[in-house]
Motif scaffolding. Structure first.
Motif, PDB file in Angstrom:
ATOM      1  N   ALA A  21      17.411 -12.743  -0.539  1.00 26.93           N
ATOM      2  CA  ALA A  21      18.285 -13.461   0.399  1.00 26.93           C
ATOM      3  C   ALA A  21      17.841 -13.259   1.838  1.00 26.93           C
ATOM      4  N   LEU A  22      18.169 -14.244   2.651  1.00 27.18           N
ATOM      5  CA  LEU A  22      17.963 -14.184   4.099  1.00 27.18           C
ATOM      6  C   LEU A  22      19.349 -14.271   4.739  1.00 27.18           C
ATOM      7  N   LEU A  23      19.698 -13.257   5.520  1.00 22.60           N
ATOM      8  CA  LEU A  23      21.036 -13.151   6.098  1.00 22.60           C
ATOM      9  C   LEU A  23      21.069 -13.576   7.553  1.00 22.60           C
ATOM     10  N   ALA A  24      21.976 -14.506   7.876  1.00 23.61           N
ATOM     11  CA  ALA A  24      22.234 -14.856   9.276  1.00 23.61           C
ATOM     12  C   ALA A  24      22.986 -13.683   9.877  1.00 23.61           C
ATOM     13  N   TYR A  25      22.281 -12.881  10.677  1.00 23.78           N
ATOM     14  CA  TYR A  25      22.805 -11.586  11.115  1.00 23.78           C
ATOM     15  C   TYR A  25      23.107 -11.560  12.609  1.00 23.78           C
ATOM     16  N   SER A  26      24.389 -11.454  12.948  1.00 27.76           N
ATOM     17  CA  SER A  26      24.802 -11.440  14.357  1.00 27.76           C
ATOM     18  C   SER A  26      24.888 -10.037  14.944  1.00 27.76           C
ATOM     19  N   GLY A  27      25.031  -9.034  14.080  1.00 26.33           N
ATOM     20  CA  GLY A  27      25.219  -7.669  14.553  1.00 26.33           C
ATOM     21  C   GLY A  27      26.679  -7.273  14.656  1.00 26.33           C
ATOM     22  N   GLY A  28      27.580  -8.204  14.322  1.00 24.21           N
ATOM     23  CA  GLY A  28      29.005  -7.909  14.340  1.00 24.21           C
ATOM     24  C   GLY A  28      29.439  -7.136  13.111  1.00 24.21           C
ATOM     25  N   LEU A  42      19.303  -5.293  -2.603  1.00 20.73           N
ATOM     26  CA  LEU A  42      18.063  -6.071  -2.625  1.00 20.73           C
ATOM     27  C   LEU A  42      16.851  -5.343  -2.065  1.00 20.73           C
ATOM     28  N   GLY A  43      17.073  -4.321  -1.263  1.00 23.31           N
ATOM     29  CA  GLY A  43      15.944  -3.597  -0.686  1.00 23.31           C
ATOM     30  C   GLY A  43      15.063  -4.496   0.163  1.00 23.31           C
ATOM     31  N   THR A  44      13.763  -4.519  -0.133  1.00 19.30           N
ATOM     32  CA  THR A  44      12.813  -5.319   0.653  1.00 19.30           C
ATOM     33  C   THR A  44      12.928  -6.816   0.386  1.00 19.30           C
ATOM     34  N   SER A  45      13.768  -7.200  -0.554  1.00 22.79           N
ATOM     35  CA  SER A  45      13.965  -8.630  -0.838  1.00 22.79           C
ATOM     36  C   SER A  45      15.037  -9.237   0.065  1.00 22.79           C
ATOM     37  N   LEU A  46      15.475  -8.469   1.072  1.00 20.98           N
ATOM     38  CA  LEU A  46      16.446  -8.957   2.052  1.00 20.98           C
ATOM     39  C   LEU A  46      15.775  -9.074   3.417  1.00 20.98           C
ATOM     40  N   ILE A  47      16.055 -10.168   4.101  1.00 20.99           N
ATOM     41  CA  ILE A  47      15.589 -10.367   5.473  1.00 20.99           C
ATOM     42  C   ILE A  47      16.805 -10.663   6.342  1.00 20.99           C
TER      43      ILE A  47
END
Length: 271
Positions: A21-28, A42-47
């Motif tokens: 998965a790729l996560l839209a990450y705001s930091g909130g 997911l470990g390294t399978s996460l971005i």
């Protein structure tokens, strides 16, 4: 009624089935909690991907970088240009749709480039109670929201984050700076920078949760109800600083801080 622990297990199962998965990450708070759980599964399978834009202050970007480093997640910063889209800058009621459409379209391309199966965001069940035109773009593009799928509310996320030892568990909610501007008033980089600076002044006085709603020469400051009297003690300082920013009238909202207060006009329009 499911316990927090049961919801976390359900969330882990949902994410595990995604495989990558790729996560839209705001930091909130919400996205950091999701980052924590997803990185474990997911470990390294996460971005994690954070968008840099005039609509978000620099301190939020710094916070996102810090949390991603701490959790040892691959973190990519991209630049979005929603202000160049006149459909966004004109600030219509569905402004967020155009912003999210651009963001999620970019994330889908990035996911494809990295052979990642899903793009996910940190929307939760509480978000459904507010006006969220960006959710339409999310649905159109097939973006998934694991926290909603697992039944998490905002309060659940705070409790779960505290349980997991995340230092953002009590972090105040944040929305893009454009949400401080009344619908129909044109959005410019200069206006966003003024709002960012004004809110940083209030935050520097010890008010972590605050909003400065901008009405041109007038502004409306929101802090939690229990902080109203405390802010009044800094009245002269606030007036002096805000006058220099170009505000002729500086008002304090007696109803206190509330998320999405600019959307009350939408409810009145329906009457």
């Amino acid at each position: 009624m499911q316990t927090i622990a049961a919801k976390i297990k359900k969330l882990e199962k949902i994410i595990k089935d995604m495989d990558s998965a790729l996560l839209a990450y705001s930091g909130g708070l919400d996205s950091t909690f999701l980052l924590k759980v997803a990185s474990k599964v997911l470990g390294t399978s996460l971005i994690a991907v954070t968008a840099k834009s005039e609509t978000y202050p620099e301190y939020e970007l710094r916070s996102a970088k810090k949390s991603a480093r701490k959790l040892k997640v691959r973190h990519i910063i991209i630049k979005t240009n929603e202000l160049k889209d006149p459909r966004f800058s004109a600030n219509p009621k569905n402004r967020c749709y155009f912003c999210k459409k651009e963001l999620f379209s970019l994330l889908l391309k990035l996911a494809k480039k990295n052979n990642t199966r899903f793009v996910i965001d940190a929307s939760n069940l509480t978000d459904k109670k507010d006006y969220r035109p960006g959710s339409v773009a999310k649905k159109e593009l097939g973006i998934r929201s694991p926290l909603q799928e697992a039944g998490f509310t905002k309060d659940d996320i705070r409790s779960a984050s505290k349980m997991l030892g995340l230092d953002v568990w009590d972090k105040p909610a944040f929305a893009c700076l454009a949400s401080r501007i009344p619908y129909g008033d044109y959005i410019t980089p200069k206006l966003l920078k003024r709002i960012e600076y004004a809110e940083s002044l209030i935050r520097g006085l010890g008010f972590r949760q605050n909003r400065v709603r901008d009405y041109g020469r007038q502004c409306r400051i929101e802090v939690p109800l229990e902080d109203l009297q405390r802010l009044l003690k800094s009245r002269d300082l606030v007036i002096g600083k805000f006058k220099k920013l170009g505000y002729n009238y500086i008002t304090l909202d007696l109803e206190g801080y509330r998320s999405g207060s600019m959307n009350t006009v939408l409810k009145k329009d329906k009457l």
